[in-house]
Design a protein around this motif. Structure first.
Motif, PDB file in Angstrom:
ATOM      1  N   UNK A 547       0.824  -1.206   0.000  1.00 25.56           N
ATOM      2  CA  UNK A 547       0.000   0.000   0.000  1.00 25.56           C
ATOM      3  C   UNK A 547       0.859   1.257   0.000  1.00 25.56           C
ATOM      4  N   UNK A 548       0.458   2.209  -0.855  1.00 29.50           N
ATOM      5  CA  UNK A 548       1.094   3.520  -0.920  1.00 29.50           C
ATOM      6  C   UNK A 548       0.436   4.418   0.121  1.00 29.50           C
ATOM      7  N   UNK A 549       1.224   4.953   1.027  1.00 32.04           N
ATOM      8  CA  UNK A 549       0.690   5.780   2.110  1.00 32.04           C
ATOM      9  C   UNK A 549      -0.205   6.899   1.597  1.00 32.04           C
ATOM     10  N   UNK A 550       0.180   7.491   0.466  1.00 33.38           N
ATOM     11  CA  UNK A 550      -0.560   8.646  -0.049  1.00 33.38           C
ATOM     12  C   UNK A 550      -1.798   8.248  -0.846  1.00 33.38           C
ATOM     13  N   UNK A 551      -1.958   6.958  -1.086  1.00 33.55           N
ATOM     14  CA  UNK A 551      -3.155   6.481  -1.787  1.00 33.55           C
ATOM     15  C   UNK A 551      -4.153   5.831  -0.839  1.00 33.55           C
ATOM     16  N   UNK A 552      -3.830   5.793   0.438  1.00 33.00           N
ATOM     17  CA  UNK A 552      -4.772   5.222   1.412  1.00 33.00           C
ATOM     18  C   UNK A 552      -5.182   6.267   2.445  1.00 33.00           C
ATOM     19  N   UNK A 572      16.363   5.380  14.090  1.00 33.75           N
ATOM     20  CA  UNK A 572      17.101   5.716  12.874  1.00 33.75           C
ATOM     21  C   UNK A 572      16.661   7.088  12.396  1.00 33.75           C
ATOM     22  N   UNK A 573      17.553   7.747  11.677  1.00 31.26           N
ATOM     23  CA  UNK A 573      17.248   9.079  11.182  1.00 31.26           C
ATOM     24  C   UNK A 573      16.490   8.966   9.874  1.00 31.26           C
ATOM     25  N   UNK A 574      15.257   9.430   9.873  1.00 28.40           N
ATOM     26  CA  UNK A 574      14.421   9.441   8.681  1.00 28.40           C
ATOM     27  C   UNK A 574      13.968  10.871   8.416  1.00 28.40           C
ATOM     28  N   UNK A 575      13.650  11.147   7.165  1.00 29.23           N
ATOM     29  CA  UNK A 575      13.130  12.456   6.782  1.00 29.23           C
ATOM     30  C   UNK A 575      11.850  12.273   5.983  1.00 29.23           C
ATOM     31  N   UNK A 576      11.135  13.360   5.810  1.00 29.64           N
ATOM     32  CA  UNK A 576       9.932  13.314   4.968  1.00 29.64           C
ATOM     33  C   UNK A 576      10.271  12.855   3.564  1.00 29.64           C
ATOM     34  N   UNK A 577      11.418  13.263   3.061  1.00 31.50           N
ATOM     35  CA  UNK A 577      11.812  12.876   1.706  1.00 31.50           C
ATOM     36  C   UNK A 577      11.899  11.360   1.572  1.00 31.50           C
ATOM     37  N   UNK A 582       9.857   6.536  -0.900  1.00 35.43           N
ATOM     38  CA  UNK A 582       9.478   5.131  -0.708  1.00 35.43           C
ATOM     39  C   UNK A 582       8.192   5.082   0.102  1.00 35.43           C
ATOM     40  N   UNK A 583       7.041   5.388  -0.532  1.00 34.28           N
ATOM     41  CA  UNK A 583       5.804   5.588   0.225  1.00 34.28           C
ATOM     42  C   UNK A 583       5.055   4.319   0.623  1.00 34.28           C
ATOM     43  N   UNK A 584       5.558   3.136   0.255  1.00 29.00           N
ATOM     44  CA  UNK A 584       4.870   1.901   0.647  1.00 29.00           C
ATOM     45  C   UNK A 584       5.391   1.396   1.991  1.00 29.00           C
ATOM     46  N   UNK A 588       9.369   1.677   2.995  1.00 27.24           N
ATOM     47  CA  UNK A 588       9.860   2.375   4.180  1.00 27.24           C
ATOM     48  C   UNK A 588      10.538   1.404   5.133  1.00 27.24           C
ATOM     49  N   UNK A 589       9.983   0.210   5.267  1.00 27.59           N
ATOM     50  CA  UNK A 589      10.592  -0.800   6.134  1.00 27.59           C
ATOM     51  C   UNK A 589      11.973  -1.191   5.620  1.00 27.59           C
ATOM     52  N   UNK A 590      12.112  -1.327   4.298  1.00 28.84           N
ATOM     53  CA  UNK A 590      13.408  -1.680   3.722  1.00 28.84           C
ATOM     54  C   UNK A 590      14.431  -0.572   3.966  1.00 28.84           C
ATOM     55  N   UNK A 591      13.989   0.683   3.881  1.00 29.93           N
ATOM     56  CA  UNK A 591      14.875   1.817   4.142  1.00 29.93           C
ATOM     57  C   UNK A 591      15.338   1.806   5.596  1.00 29.93           C
TER      58      UNK A 591
END
Length: 617
Positions: A547-552, A572-577, A582-584, A588-591
């Motif tokens: 699922x794409x976060x922006x499509x749900x 871990x350091x994450x950003x909005x970018x 990687x919106x699924x 995101x889990x793989x990142x």
């Protein structure tokens, strides 16, 4: 005292002249702060002057438009001032906008040059690089101001093509002078710079404060989209005046605030305000209203706590949009351009010193929207037709009553629904499209796109099967328009329902069905943890790994919550970018797993609970 290499024109008629006057008065005061450094007014003037001379050396004549392709930063503010010093008008370009849109605005505006820096992407051949070097001491700068152009800002257009609004120095000076007077701005103030780059409201966070010798604090991208982080930033940075996007401002009104903080004014605008401040807030809350065509804001008013509402219009009245600011004339007119009685609804027409020149290279549209002002004795005075409706209350303030056309605002972003529909219809597999707005309990106002296949692609299920997927349509929109314009839902229909008059029957459009997980279930521990965070934020029962976060149902403000909670959960350091790229759930889990494997975990400073956290009520 600050020594200038050439005398600046007197008296001060340009926006930049006001800033230079402040630099003379407060040369050692801090002009701009951001993470990693600060610059004084002396340094601001020197670097901006060097850029102005570089622009003139490059052969860019005064009166031209110069694009500034930079993210929100100290360098960006320096570049804007440098463009004005060169006698030119600036056009703000967001490096994160689609390439097609950026190229269109630069070409459509007739920009004579582009100022850029390496930090925001490769500086292309022909673009002018911003640097720290002194340049061209013998080059005199022109005197510009008054009716000369100060900036161009692009807004959505009903034809699917954005329109460039032209604002003069006199327009912007009127707003600056009102801001300084109305809010008692002094050199002791600290103002936040947090509004969207390409919104004209961003200019309200820069020029009144630089003209007063105050300092500007630049907020980082993560903080500006999170109510909790923004509240902490406002307190820690000792901001005295903060302009906050509407969606976040409403959340901050419900937060628990400590008493005695420096923040004395919180300003908002750009959308319909649906919340009142509480009596315990340690600052005043101000709601502004105004279209880009009339220079940022034309009405403003302090929002009282609900218990102070005494107007006869009733207890359910929403906060008003205030009363006219200096230099703005507000007329409520009927279809015959006649004033309506107090208390009656009318269309908002705006006159006065705030009214901009018109639309760049759009003479017919300018003539249709900017009409001669029959109520003014000033020569060549004009009225701007907003398409907004309001009624005048007994207090003299205005109650906003909605739009007369297809324009809307989503989280403060002005969007022409027809522009999004036209974009979708450019897809070779989409025959017809219409875009509407619906309220969602979690995500707020959402764009819903209804799409029908190209005629002849088959009947019934065969025709629907020819339509692109929701993900493909979203990606298509984001290649041509800002991400804020991408619909949250795409509803496939065999054909758009029509009225007897041959128009789309908006009442017959079905509500979008809840999106059921269609892919594989989350399997790894990281995927399951990310899925739990997403479900909690979007209030969903289940999601798939695909699922794409922006499509749900997700959007940028909710995305900030996902990033913050993921940072806290995994260290871990994450950003909005990261989430946008990687919106699924799987992506995101793989990142996250990759960063953990590389030993890039950390304990974020924001994990320490603040003394006064955000407690929504």
């Amino acid at each position: 005292m600050l020594q200038h290499p050439r005398p600046y024109p007197e008296p001060c008629f340009g926006v930049h002249d006001q800033v230079l006057a402040a630099a003379l008065a407060y040369p050692r005061s801090i002009a701009i702060r951001e993470d990693g450094g600060e610059i004084s007014y002396r340094q601001l003037e020197r670097r901006a002057t060097a850029l102005a001379r570089r622009l003139m050396y490059a052969g860019i004549p005064p009166g031209s438009v110069v694009a500034v392709r930079m993210r929100r930063s100290t360098d960006q503010v320096i570049a804007l001032l440098g463009v004005l010093l060169a006698g030119c008008a600036f056009l703000v370009i967001d490096p994160d906008d689609p390439e097609e849109r950026r190229a269109f605005m630069i070409a459509d505006s007739g920009a004579a040059g582009v100022v850029a820096r390496e930090a925001d992407g490769e500086v292309a051949p022909g673009e002018i690089r911003l640097d720290d070097e002194e340049f061209g001491r013998g080059i005199n700068l022109p005197a510009r101001g008054g009716a000369d152009l100060a900036y161009v800002v692009y807004t959505s257009g009903t034809t699917g093509v954005p329109n460039g609004v032209e604002i003069t120095h006199d327009n912007l000076l009127n707003f600056m002078q009102w801001t300084i007077r109305a809010f008692a701005v002094t050199s002791q103030d600290r103002a936040g710079y947090a509004m969207g780059l390409t919104f004209d409201a961003a200019q309200s966070e820069i020029w009144p404060y630089l003209a007063s010798g105050a300092s500007i604090e630049i907020v980082d991208p993560m903080t500006r989209t999170s109510a909790e982080l923004l509240q902490r930033w406002l307190i820690e940075r000792a901001i005295t005046i903060g302009t906050i996007p509407m969606a976040l401002a409403e959340q901050l009104l419900s937060a628990s605030w400590p008493q005695g903080i420096p923040l004395r004014l919180m300003l908002t605008g750009g959308d319909v305000l649906r919340a009142f401040p509480r009596a315990s807030l340690p600052f005043e809350f101000v709601n502004n209203y105004g279209p880009s065509e009339c220079t940022i804001a034309v009405t403003s008013g302090r929002v009282p706590v609900r218990g102070e509402m005494t107007d006869a219009d009733g207890p359910d009245l929403l906060p008003t949009i205030g009363a006219p600011i200096d230099g703005a004339d507000i007329h409520l007119l009927d279809d015959d351009m006649q004033p309506v009685p107090d208390g009656a609804e009318g269309e908002i027409w705006i006159g006065g010193r705030c009214v901009g020149r018109g639309y760049r290279h759009r003479p017919q549209l300018t003539a249709a929207k900017f009409l001669p002002d029959p109520f003014s004795i000033r020569p060549n005075a004009r009225l701007y037709r907003t398409g907004d409706r309001a009624r005048r209350l007994a207090s003299g303030e205005f109650a906003f009553c909605g739009r007369t056309d297809s324009q809307t605002k989503i989280r403060g972003v002005r969007i022409e629904l027809d522009e999004v529909a036209v974009c979708l219809q450019r897809h070779p597999s989409v025959g017809a499209a219409v875009v509407t707005v619906r309220e969602h309990a979690v995500s707020g106002r959402q764009l819903i796109a209804y799409v029908a296949p190209v005629p002849g692609r088959g009947e019934g299920d065969a025709g629907l099967a020819s339509l692109p997927s929701a993900e493909e349509m979203r990606n298509f929109v984001e290649r041509h328009l800002p991400r804020s314009h991408a619909p949250a839902h795409f509803v496939p229909l065999a054909a758009l329902p029509m009225t007897r008059n041959g128009k789309v029957d908006l009442e017959a459009l079905p509500a979008p069905e809840p999106i059921a997980p269609a892919g594989r279930r989350p399997q790894t521990e990281t995927e399951m943890a990310v899925a739990e965070i997403v479900c909690d934020i979007l209030e969903l029962d289940d999601v798939s790994a695909d699922d794409d976060f922006f499509l749900i149902g997700g959007h940028s403000l909710l995305a900030t919550q996902v990033v913050i909670q993921s940072r806290e959960a995994f260290g871990v350091e994450l950003t909005l970018r990261d989430l946008f790229e990687t919106p699924t759930i799987e992506g995101l889990a793989a990142e996250i797993d990759a960063r953990l494997a590389q030993g890039r975990g950390f304990v974020p400073a924001m994990e320490a609970p603040p003394q006064q956290g955000l407690e929504l009520r």
